[in-house]
Design an enzyme around this catalytic site. Sequence first.
Site, mmCIF file in Angstrom:
data_model
loop_
_atom_site.group_PDB
_atom_site.id
_atom_site.type_symbol
_atom_site.label_atom_id
_atom_site.label_comp_id
_atom_site.label_asym_id
_atom_site.label_seq_id
_atom_site.Cartn_x
_atom_site.Cartn_y
_atom_site.Cartn_z
ATOM 1 N N THR A 99 0.788 -1.208 0.109
ATOM 2 C CA THR A 99 -0.148 0.037 0.097
ATOM 3 C C THR A 99 0.833 1.178 -0.026
ATOM 4 O O THR A 99 0.575 2.304 -0.632
ATOM 5 C CB THR A 99 -0.991 -0.007 1.232
ATOM 6 O OG1 THR A 99 -1.634 -1.204 1.057
ATOM 7 C CG2 THR A 99 -1.851 1.339 1.350
ATOM 8 N N CYS A 100 1.992 1.222 0.583
ATOM 9 C CA CYS A 100 2.961 2.529 0.746
ATOM 10 C C CYS A 100 3.443 2.600 -0.738
ATOM 11 O O CYS A 100 3.569 3.968 -0.916
ATOM 12 C CB CYS A 100 3.963 2.043 1.762
ATOM 13 S SG CYS A 100 3.419 1.648 3.224
ATOM 14 N N SER A 101 3.632 1.625 -1.452
ATOM 15 C CA SER A 101 4.352 2.001 -2.729
ATOM 16 C C SER A 101 3.433 2.285 -3.794
ATOM 17 O O SER A 101 3.772 2.699 -4.748
ATOM 18 C CB SER A 101 5.282 0.755 -3.046
ATOM 19 O OG SER A 101 6.303 0.423 -2.015
#
Length: 246
Positions: free
Chosen positions: A49-51
Amino acid sequence: MEPIGEGQRIPDLTLRVRESGQWKDLTTRELFGGRTVVVFGLPGAFTPTCSTSHVPRYEELAGELAQHGVDEIVCISVNDAFVMEAWGRDQGVERVRLLPDGNGDLTRALGFLVDKRELGFGPRSWRYSMLVEDGVVKKLFVEKEIAGDPYDVSDADTMLRYVAHGASPSPLDVAMLTKPGCTHCARARDLLTKAGLRWQEVRSTPRLLRAMAGAATTPQIFVDGTRIGGADQLEQWLAKRGEPAV
Protein backbone atom coordinates in the site's frame (compact mmCIF):
# COMPACT_ATOMS: atom_id res chain seq x y z
CA MET A 1 -0.71 3.97 21.00
CA GLU A 2 -0.73 7.37 22.67
CA PRO A 3 -0.19 9.68 19.71
CA ILE A 4 0.65 13.34 19.78
CA GLY A 5 -2.41 15.58 19.74
CA GLU A 6 -3.53 18.61 17.79
CA GLY A 7 -2.11 21.79 19.26
CA GLN A 8 0.99 20.02 20.56
CA ARG A 9 4.54 20.79 19.46
CA ILE A 10 6.71 18.29 17.60
CA PRO A 11 9.39 16.99 20.03
CA ASP A 12 12.94 18.30 19.64
CA LEU A 13 14.99 15.49 18.12
CA THR A 14 17.96 15.00 15.84
CA LEU A 15 17.86 12.46 13.03
CA ARG A 16 20.74 11.05 11.00
CA VAL A 17 19.98 11.37 7.31
CA ARG A 18 21.86 11.21 4.03
CA GLU A 19 21.82 14.01 1.47
CA SER A 20 23.83 13.90 -1.76
CA GLY A 21 25.59 10.79 -0.49
CA GLN A 22 26.72 12.41 2.75
CA TRP A 23 25.61 11.85 6.34
CA LYS A 24 24.21 14.85 8.21
CA ASP A 25 22.21 15.71 11.30
CA LEU A 26 18.69 17.05 10.77
CA THR A 27 16.79 18.51 13.70
CA THR A 28 13.03 18.66 13.93
CA ARG A 29 13.37 22.41 14.50
CA GLU A 30 15.06 22.74 11.12
CA LEU A 31 12.44 20.55 9.50
CA PHE A 32 9.35 22.22 10.92
CA GLY A 33 10.33 25.66 12.23
CA GLY A 34 8.65 28.58 10.45
CA ARG A 35 7.13 26.33 7.79
CA THR A 36 3.92 24.51 6.91
CA VAL A 37 4.65 20.82 6.46
CA VAL A 38 2.45 17.84 5.66
CA VAL A 39 3.78 14.72 7.37
CA PHE A 40 2.62 11.18 6.82
CA GLY A 41 3.87 7.98 8.38
CA LEU A 42 3.64 4.47 7.02
CA PRO A 43 4.77 0.93 7.89
CA GLY A 44 7.66 0.55 5.49
CA ALA A 45 9.46 1.17 2.23
CA PHE A 46 8.70 -1.22 -0.64
CA THR A 47 5.54 -2.51 1.08
CA PRO A 48 2.38 -2.79 -1.06
CA THR A 49 0.00 0.00 0.00
CA CYS A 50 2.86 2.37 0.76
CA SER A 51 4.32 1.88 -2.72
CA THR A 52 1.16 1.69 -4.81
CA SER A 53 -1.02 4.30 -3.10
CA HIS A 54 0.27 6.28 -0.13
CA VAL A 55 3.49 7.78 -1.49
CA PRO A 56 2.46 8.00 -5.18
CA ARG A 57 -0.69 9.97 -4.42
CA TYR A 58 1.13 12.51 -2.26
CA GLU A 59 3.65 12.85 -5.08
CA GLU A 60 0.80 13.44 -7.55
CA LEU A 61 -0.93 16.04 -5.38
CA ALA A 62 2.21 17.90 -4.30
CA GLY A 63 1.45 20.81 -6.62
CA GLU A 64 -2.12 21.18 -5.38
CA LEU A 65 -0.99 21.03 -1.74
CA ALA A 66 1.65 23.69 -2.45
CA GLN A 67 -1.04 25.96 -3.90
CA HIS A 68 -2.72 25.82 -0.50
CA GLY A 69 0.33 26.87 1.47
CA VAL A 70 2.18 23.60 2.09
CA ASP A 71 5.95 24.16 1.97
CA GLU A 72 7.01 20.51 2.06
CA ILE A 73 5.64 16.98 2.21
CA VAL A 74 7.54 14.56 4.46
CA CYS A 75 7.10 10.79 4.59
CA ILE A 76 8.45 9.14 7.76
CA SER A 77 9.18 5.44 7.94
CA VAL A 78 11.14 3.27 10.36
CA ASN A 79 13.69 2.29 7.73
CA ASP A 80 17.36 3.13 7.34
CA ALA A 81 18.62 5.87 5.04
CA PHE A 82 19.90 3.49 2.35
CA VAL A 83 16.55 1.73 2.07
CA MET A 84 14.71 5.05 1.83
CA GLU A 85 17.11 6.28 -0.86
CA ALA A 86 16.59 3.10 -2.89
CA TRP A 87 12.83 3.33 -2.45
CA GLY A 88 12.83 6.92 -3.62
CA ARG A 89 14.67 5.95 -6.80
CA ASP A 90 12.32 3.02 -7.37
CA GLN A 91 9.25 5.24 -6.91
CA GLY A 92 10.62 8.14 -8.95
CA VAL A 93 9.87 10.46 -6.03
CA GLU A 94 10.78 14.10 -6.61
CA ARG A 95 8.37 16.17 -4.50
CA VAL A 96 8.08 14.15 -1.29
CA ARG A 97 10.94 13.99 1.22
CA LEU A 98 11.43 10.37 2.32
CA LEU A 99 12.73 10.75 5.86
CA PRO A 100 14.43 7.71 7.43
CA ASP A 101 13.71 7.10 11.10
CA GLY A 102 15.98 4.09 11.39
CA ASN A 103 15.92 3.86 15.19
CA GLY A 104 12.25 4.79 15.42
CA ASP A 105 13.09 7.73 17.70
CA LEU A 106 10.82 10.28 16.03
CA THR A 107 8.02 7.79 15.45
CA ARG A 108 8.19 6.75 19.11
CA ALA A 109 8.20 10.38 20.29
CA LEU A 110 5.13 11.08 18.15
CA GLY A 111 3.36 8.08 19.68
CA PHE A 112 3.01 6.05 16.50
CA LEU A 113 5.52 3.23 17.05
CA VAL A 114 3.78 -0.15 16.92
CA ASP A 115 4.91 -3.77 17.06
CA LYS A 116 4.71 -5.53 13.69
CA ARG A 117 6.56 -8.59 14.94
CA GLU A 118 3.86 -10.92 13.63
CA LEU A 119 4.93 -9.90 10.11
CA GLY A 120 8.63 -10.11 10.88
CA PHE A 121 8.89 -6.31 10.66
CA GLY A 122 9.65 -5.48 14.30
CA PRO A 123 8.87 -1.92 15.46
CA ARG A 124 7.23 0.12 12.71
CA SER A 125 5.08 3.21 12.26
CA TRP A 126 1.31 3.21 12.34
CA ARG A 127 -0.27 4.93 9.35
CA TYR A 128 -1.17 8.61 9.91
CA SER A 129 -0.91 12.09 8.42
CA MET A 130 -0.74 15.53 9.96
CA LEU A 131 -0.45 19.18 9.08
CA VAL A 132 2.31 20.92 11.04
CA GLU A 133 2.58 24.71 11.21
CA ASP A 134 5.76 26.16 12.71
CA GLY A 135 6.37 22.96 14.64
CA VAL A 136 2.83 22.64 16.03
CA VAL A 137 0.36 19.96 14.95
CA LYS A 138 -2.57 21.79 13.37
CA LYS A 139 -4.51 18.74 12.12
CA LEU A 140 -4.07 15.02 12.66
CA PHE A 141 -5.52 12.06 10.76
CA VAL A 142 -4.85 8.67 12.36
CA GLU A 143 -5.99 5.33 11.00
CA LYS A 144 -8.22 3.27 13.29
CA GLU A 145 -6.48 0.77 15.55
CA ILE A 146 -7.87 -2.35 13.95
CA ALA A 147 -6.29 -5.51 12.58
CA GLY A 148 -4.38 -5.30 9.33
CA ASP A 149 -3.19 -2.12 7.68
CA PRO A 150 -6.11 0.34 7.46
CA TYR A 151 -5.76 3.12 4.91
CA ASP A 152 -8.81 5.37 5.04
CA VAL A 153 -7.94 8.85 6.37
CA SER A 154 -4.18 9.38 6.05
CA ASP A 155 -4.30 9.65 2.25
CA ALA A 156 -3.32 12.69 0.20
CA ASP A 157 -6.85 13.43 -1.00
CA THR A 158 -8.12 13.75 2.57
CA MET A 159 -5.28 16.13 3.41
CA LEU A 160 -5.92 18.20 0.29
CA ARG A 161 -9.60 18.56 1.16
CA TYR A 162 -8.60 19.76 4.63
CA VAL A 163 -6.04 22.38 3.57
CA ALA A 164 -8.39 23.60 0.84
CA HIS A 165 -11.27 23.83 3.33
CA GLY A 166 -13.24 21.42 1.19
CA ALA A 167 -13.29 23.86 -1.73
CA SER A 168 -10.71 22.25 -4.00
CA PRO A 169 -11.44 18.80 -5.42
CA SER A 170 -8.60 16.49 -6.34
CA PRO A 171 -7.38 16.93 -9.93
CA LEU A 172 -8.95 14.84 -12.66
CA ASP A 173 -7.17 11.66 -13.71
CA VAL A 174 -6.79 11.88 -17.49
CA ALA A 175 -5.28 9.23 -19.77
CA MET A 176 -4.95 9.22 -23.55
CA LEU A 177 -4.33 6.33 -25.93
CA THR A 178 -2.15 7.62 -28.76
CA LYS A 179 0.04 6.54 -31.66
CA PRO A 180 2.97 8.23 -33.43
CA GLY A 181 2.12 10.76 -36.13
CA CYS A 182 -1.49 11.15 -34.99
CA THR A 183 -2.59 14.73 -35.79
CA HIS A 184 -5.78 14.37 -33.76
CA CYS A 185 -3.64 13.33 -30.79
CA ALA A 186 -1.71 16.59 -31.15
CA ARG A 187 -5.00 18.49 -31.19
CA ALA A 188 -6.15 16.68 -28.05
CA ARG A 189 -2.88 17.60 -26.32
CA ASP A 190 -3.46 21.26 -27.19
CA LEU A 191 -7.00 21.09 -25.80
CA LEU A 192 -5.86 19.52 -22.54
CA THR A 193 -3.00 21.98 -22.18
CA LYS A 194 -5.29 24.94 -22.79
CA ALA A 195 -7.69 23.58 -20.16
CA GLY A 196 -4.84 23.24 -17.65
CA LEU A 197 -5.30 19.49 -17.31
CA ARG A 198 -2.48 17.02 -16.80
CA TRP A 199 -2.64 13.66 -18.53
CA GLN A 200 -0.75 10.45 -19.08
CA GLU A 201 -0.26 8.99 -22.53
CA VAL A 202 -0.24 5.31 -23.39
CA ARG A 203 1.01 4.19 -26.78
CA SER A 204 -1.81 2.13 -28.21
CA THR A 205 -2.08 -0.98 -30.33
CA PRO A 206 -5.15 -2.08 -32.31
CA ARG A 207 -5.94 -4.69 -29.66
CA LEU A 208 -5.54 -2.19 -26.82
CA LEU A 209 -7.89 0.25 -28.58
CA ARG A 210 -10.52 -2.42 -29.11
CA ALA A 211 -10.23 -3.82 -25.59
CA MET A 212 -10.27 -0.51 -23.71
CA ALA A 213 -12.26 1.84 -25.93
CA GLY A 214 -14.12 -0.37 -28.38
CA ALA A 215 -12.64 1.85 -31.08
CA ALA A 216 -10.10 1.73 -33.88
CA THR A 217 -8.91 5.34 -33.97
CA THR A 218 -6.72 7.55 -31.82
CA PRO A 219 -6.74 9.43 -29.62
CA GLN A 220 -9.02 7.85 -27.06
CA ILE A 221 -9.31 9.95 -23.90
CA PHE A 222 -10.45 8.71 -20.49
CA VAL A 223 -11.25 10.91 -17.48
CA ASP A 224 -11.68 9.42 -14.01
CA GLY A 225 -12.47 6.02 -15.49
CA THR A 226 -14.96 7.30 -18.07
CA ARG A 227 -14.27 7.17 -21.80
CA ILE A 228 -14.64 10.59 -23.42
CA GLY A 229 -13.66 9.57 -26.96
CA GLY A 230 -11.55 11.36 -29.55
CA ALA A 231 -10.46 14.97 -29.98
CA ASP A 232 -13.92 16.16 -31.12
CA GLN A 233 -15.60 14.54 -28.13
CA LEU A 234 -12.94 15.99 -25.83
CA GLU A 235 -13.63 19.49 -27.16
CA GLN A 236 -17.36 19.02 -26.54
CA TRP A 237 -16.71 17.68 -23.03
CA LEU A 238 -14.47 20.64 -22.19
CA ALA A 239 -17.08 23.07 -23.52
CA LYS A 240 -19.69 21.58 -21.18
CA ARG A 241 -17.28 22.13 -18.28
CA GLY A 242 -16.81 25.73 -19.33
CA GLU A 243 -13.21 25.24 -20.42
CA PRO A 244 -11.99 27.39 -23.34
CA ALA A 245 -11.26 25.63 -26.61
CA VAL A 246 -8.03 26.12 -28.57
